[in-house]
Design a protein around this motif. Structure first.
Motif, PDB file in Angstrom:
ATOM      1  N   UNK A 121     -33.326 -62.682 -48.051  1.00  0.00           N
ATOM      2  CA  UNK A 121     -34.398 -63.660 -47.933  1.00  0.00           C
ATOM      3  C   UNK A 121     -35.695 -62.955 -47.588  1.00  0.00           C
ATOM      4  N   UNK A 122     -36.805 -63.266 -48.250  1.00  0.00           N
ATOM      5  CA  UNK A 122     -38.061 -62.591 -47.961  1.00  0.00           C
ATOM      6  C   UNK A 122     -38.524 -62.887 -46.552  1.00  0.00           C
ATOM      7  N   UNK A 123     -39.110 -61.869 -45.909  1.00  0.00           N
ATOM      8  CA  UNK A 123     -39.698 -62.052 -44.594  1.00  0.00           C
ATOM      9  C   UNK A 123     -41.195 -62.182 -44.737  1.00  0.00           C
ATOM     10  N   UNK A 124     -41.784 -63.100 -43.993  1.00  0.00           N
ATOM     11  CA  UNK A 124     -43.207 -63.320 -44.041  1.00  0.00           C
ATOM     12  C   UNK A 124     -43.810 -62.890 -42.722  1.00  0.00           C
ATOM     13  N   UNK A 125     -45.151 -62.842 -42.698  1.00  0.00           N
ATOM     14  CA  UNK A 125     -45.823 -62.588 -41.448  1.00  0.00           C
ATOM     15  C   UNK A 125     -45.490 -63.708 -40.486  1.00  0.00           C
ATOM     16  N   UNK A 126     -45.493 -63.412 -39.203  1.00  0.00           N
ATOM     17  CA  UNK A 126     -45.176 -64.420 -38.207  1.00  0.00           C
ATOM     18  C   UNK A 126     -43.746 -64.248 -37.762  1.00  0.00           C
ATOM     19  N   UNK A 127     -42.901 -65.263 -37.913  1.00  0.00           N
ATOM     20  CA  UNK A 127     -41.534 -65.246 -37.417  1.00  0.00           C
ATOM     21  C   UNK A 127     -40.556 -65.178 -38.570  1.00  0.00           C
ATOM     22  N   UNK A 128     -39.937 -64.017 -38.827  1.00  0.00           N
ATOM     23  CA  UNK A 128     -38.983 -63.920 -39.919  1.00  0.00           C
ATOM     24  C   UNK A 128     -37.837 -64.905 -39.764  1.00  0.00           C
ATOM     25  N   UNK A 129     -37.480 -65.280 -38.522  1.00  0.00           N
ATOM     26  CA  UNK A 129     -36.349 -66.172 -38.305  1.00  0.00           C
ATOM     27  C   UNK A 129     -36.575 -67.547 -38.913  1.00  0.00           C
ATOM     28  N   UNK A 130     -37.834 -67.945 -39.093  1.00  0.00           N
ATOM     29  CA  UNK A 130     -38.090 -69.259 -39.671  1.00  0.00           C
ATOM     30  C   UNK A 130     -37.548 -69.319 -41.090  1.00  0.00           C
ATOM     31  N   UNK A 131     -37.950 -68.383 -41.941  1.00  0.00           N
ATOM     32  CA  UNK A 131     -37.491 -68.406 -43.319  1.00  0.00           C
ATOM     33  C   UNK A 131     -36.003 -68.093 -43.423  1.00  0.00           C
ATOM     34  N   UNK A 132     -35.541 -67.101 -42.680  1.00  0.00           N
ATOM     35  CA  UNK A 132     -34.156 -66.678 -42.796  1.00  0.00           C
ATOM     36  C   UNK A 132     -33.196 -67.716 -42.233  1.00  0.00           C
ATOM     37  N   UNK A 133     -33.456 -68.168 -41.011  1.00  0.00           N
ATOM     38  CA  UNK A 133     -32.539 -69.103 -40.368  1.00  0.00           C
ATOM     39  C   UNK A 133     -32.560 -70.471 -41.040  1.00  0.00           C
ATOM     40  N   UNK A 134     -33.754 -71.011 -41.288  1.00  0.00           N
ATOM     41  CA  UNK A 134     -33.830 -72.332 -41.887  1.00  0.00           C
ATOM     42  C   UNK A 134     -33.259 -72.353 -43.303  1.00  0.00           C
ATOM     43  N   UNK A 135     -33.577 -71.362 -44.100  1.00  0.00           N
ATOM     44  CA  UNK A 135     -33.058 -71.327 -45.467  1.00  0.00           C
ATOM     45  C   UNK A 135     -31.544 -71.227 -45.461  1.00  0.00           C
ATOM     46  N   UNK A 136     -31.016 -70.335 -44.615  1.00  0.00           N
ATOM     47  CA  UNK A 136     -29.570 -70.156 -44.565  1.00  0.00           C
ATOM     48  C   UNK A 136     -28.853 -71.419 -44.111  1.00  0.00           C
ATOM     49  N   UNK A 137     -29.495 -72.218 -43.252  1.00  0.00           N
ATOM     50  CA  UNK A 137     -28.845 -73.417 -42.733  1.00  0.00           C
ATOM     51  C   UNK A 137     -29.082 -74.642 -43.606  1.00  0.00           C
ATOM     52  N   UNK A 138     -30.264 -74.746 -44.184  1.00  0.00           N
ATOM     53  CA  UNK A 138     -30.583 -75.953 -44.940  1.00  0.00           C
ATOM     54  C   UNK A 138     -30.001 -75.917 -46.345  1.00  0.00           C
ATOM     55  N   UNK A 139     -29.973 -74.750 -46.957  1.00  0.00           N
ATOM     56  CA  UNK A 139     -29.547 -74.697 -48.349  1.00  0.00           C
ATOM     57  C   UNK A 139     -28.151 -75.279 -48.570  1.00  0.00           C
ATOM     58  N   UNK A 140     -27.123 -74.852 -47.801  1.00  0.00           N
ATOM     59  CA  UNK A 140     -25.802 -75.460 -48.049  1.00  0.00           C
ATOM     60  C   UNK A 140     -25.783 -76.961 -47.768  1.00  0.00           C
ATOM     61  N   UNK A 141     -26.535 -77.383 -46.766  1.00  0.00           N
ATOM     62  CA  UNK A 141     -26.605 -78.821 -46.487  1.00  0.00           C
ATOM     63  C   UNK A 141     -27.249 -79.566 -47.645  1.00  0.00           C
ATOM     64  N   UNK A 142     -28.258 -78.971 -48.251  1.00  0.00           N
ATOM     65  CA  UNK A 142     -28.923 -79.601 -49.384  1.00  0.00           C
ATOM     66  C   UNK A 142     -28.009 -79.655 -50.603  1.00  0.00           C
ATOM     67  N   UNK A 143     -27.270 -78.585 -50.833  1.00  0.00           N
ATOM     68  CA  UNK A 143     -26.343 -78.573 -51.966  1.00  0.00           C
ATOM     69  C   UNK A 143     -25.335 -79.717 -51.850  1.00  0.00           C
ATOM     70  N   UNK A 144     -24.894 -80.009 -50.627  1.00  0.00           N
ATOM     71  CA  UNK A 144     -23.916 -81.079 -50.430  1.00  0.00           C
ATOM     72  C   UNK A 144     -24.502 -82.459 -50.745  1.00  0.00           C
ATOM     73  N   UNK A 145     -25.822 -82.587 -50.709  1.00  0.00           N
ATOM     74  CA  UNK A 145     -26.460 -83.878 -50.932  1.00  0.00           C
ATOM     75  C   UNK A 145     -26.806 -84.148 -52.388  1.00  0.00           C
ATOM     76  N   UNK A 146     -26.667 -83.154 -53.247  1.00  0.00           N
ATOM     77  CA  UNK A 146     -27.173 -83.300 -54.611  1.00  0.00           C
ATOM     78  C   UNK A 146     -26.410 -84.347 -55.411  1.00  0.00           C
ATOM     79  N   UNK A 147     -25.089 -84.375 -55.324  1.00  0.00           N
ATOM     80  CA  UNK A 147     -24.337 -85.337 -56.136  1.00  0.00           C
ATOM     81  C   UNK A 147     -24.710 -86.768 -55.770  1.00  0.00           C
TER      82      UNK A 147
END
Length: 407
Positions: free
Chosen positions: A2-28
């Motif tokens: 996951x790309x790291x941005x200026x500021x807090x890398x944990x925002x992109x890494x942690x949120x993406x890792x946690x939200x993506x599977x939850x979002x996939x479950x909602x698609x159907x």
């Protein structure tokens, strides 16, 4: 990675890792919601039933109703929030797709993908609700995107939205001119300002057999229309173009009568505010002077529409870096003379409008009775919205770090 941005890398890494599977479950479930919405489209200004269907599936807290038939819903706790917009209205179009879940309302159809946008936003909100600690999201369920007065303009001015601590606002729109799987997250200008005008030429009518006794407004208007074509070709810098188009003409009731007046209506589009104002001024000047040269008088009424839609550069760059992580491709920069009233929201807050490539059917065109994005579009739009949300979350993290550094 996951790309790291200026500021807090944990925002992109942690949120993406946690939200993506939850979002996939909602698609159907979101695909089924999209089909339900597609079956019962509501025209602009009449979107209450559509809004209620969406609210029944939406988690979070209802902030309140806005712009008549719109609504705001907050997902997450207190503090700075990210707005994500989806449109409620359908078009006055007769559907020709023939699918089992085609519109059941004669003369109304989701022919612009708003059913897809709504379902994708519900999926994103449900995924965020399942992820503790996510940055709050405000779902903007907007009416009247397809007609005036603009629902987005009303919402941008709403105290309800201003009270939510919005730091950025995100939108995503299906676009059949892009291949499926590609998303445009273009920094800077992406859509034109769009205005409408009416020119009324008044002369002196009479018998068509005695033209010398009349001041013919039809002839005068014809010359006005021709003269207006020089505005873009000769009065506007060719590297900064515009559109001035006459689309309707009206005059007279009988073949042997010269009428007292004739009128024309059309549109003005521009990618810069200075160009917009210049074209307005020339439109008025040419209409008045050409009409006067033919012994007539002209009045021009300009109805200002959407402003230029400018994407926040930092949001666009950050969202683009995330798109590939979600299995999508960043397309070429996409700028058009189309308009979207999301521009009222992006003028009030840092904004990002993305265009999501879809397979809309053979020869698919937006606003066509044949336009029907495949079910894959729901996932792609939801993932694009997630990218925009995460890019805005990085902005919040950056602001927090800057505030801490100044303590």
């Amino acid at each position: 990675m996951t790309p790291s941005f200026s500021g807090s890398p944990s925002v992109s890494e942690s949120l993406l890792d946690r939200i993506r599977p939850a979002l996939e479950r909602e698609i159907s479930g979101a695909v089924q919601l999209r089909r339900r919405l597609h079956e019962v489209p509501d025209l602009s200004g009449q979107e209450g039933p559509t809004r209620d269907i969406v609210l029944a599936e939406m988690p979070g807290d209802l902030i309140g109703m806005v712009a008549g038939t719109g609504a705001l819903v907050r997902v997450g706790g207190a503090g700075p929030a990210i707005g994500v917009r989806a449109e409620l209205d359908a078009l006055a179009v007769v559907e020709r797709t023939g699918v089992p879940w085609a519109s059941t309302r004669s003369g109304a159809m989701h022919a612009c993908g708003h059913d897809v946008h709504l379902a994708a936003l519900v999926a994103l909100c449900r995924a965020l609700q399942a992820v503790p600690g996510a940055v709050p999201l405000v779902a903007v369920l907007q009416p009247r995107e397809e007609t005036y007065p603009s629902g987005a303009q009303d919402i941008a001015l709403s105290p309800l939205l201003r009270a939510q601590g919005i730091t950025a606002i995100v939108g995503a729109h299906v676009q059949p001119t892009l291949p499926r799987g590609q998303v445009a997250a273009t920094p800077g200008t992406v859509n034109a300002a769009a205005d409408e005008f009416q020119v009324v030429v008044r002369g002196r009518g009479g018998h068509a057999a005695y033209p010398h006794q009349t001041s013919d407004p039809v002839l005068a208007l014809a010359h006005v229309v021709v003269a207006l074509q020089r505005v873009v070709s000769r009065d506007v810098d060719p590297t900064n173009s515009a559109v001035l188009g006459v689309s309707t003409l009206s005059a007279g009731t009988a073949a042997n009568v010269v009428p007292d007046e004739a009128s024309a209506r059309g549109t003005v589009r521009a990618l810069r505010e200075r160009t917009r104002e210049h074209v307005h001024a020339r439109l008025v000047e040419i209409a008045e002077l050409v009409a006067r040269a033919h012994g007539c008088e002209a009045t021009v009424e300009i109805t200002r529409g959407e402003p230029v839609l400018d994407n926040d550069v930092a949001l666009a760059v950050r969202a683009g870096a995330l798109l590939t992580e979600l299995g999508l491709t960043v397309s070429r920069p996409l700028t058009s003379f189309g308009a979207d009233d999301f521009s009222y929201l992006s003028a009030a807050y840092p904004g990002l409008m993305m265009f999501v490539g879809v397979d809309g059917g053979p020869g698919a065109r937006l606003h066509s009775g044949d336009f029907l994005p495949t079910d894959d579009a729901v996932r792609d739009v939801a993932m694009a919205m997630l990218c925009g949300y995460l890019a805005a979350a990085e902005r919040i993290a950056d602001d927090r770090l800057a505030a801490q550094a100044n303590l």
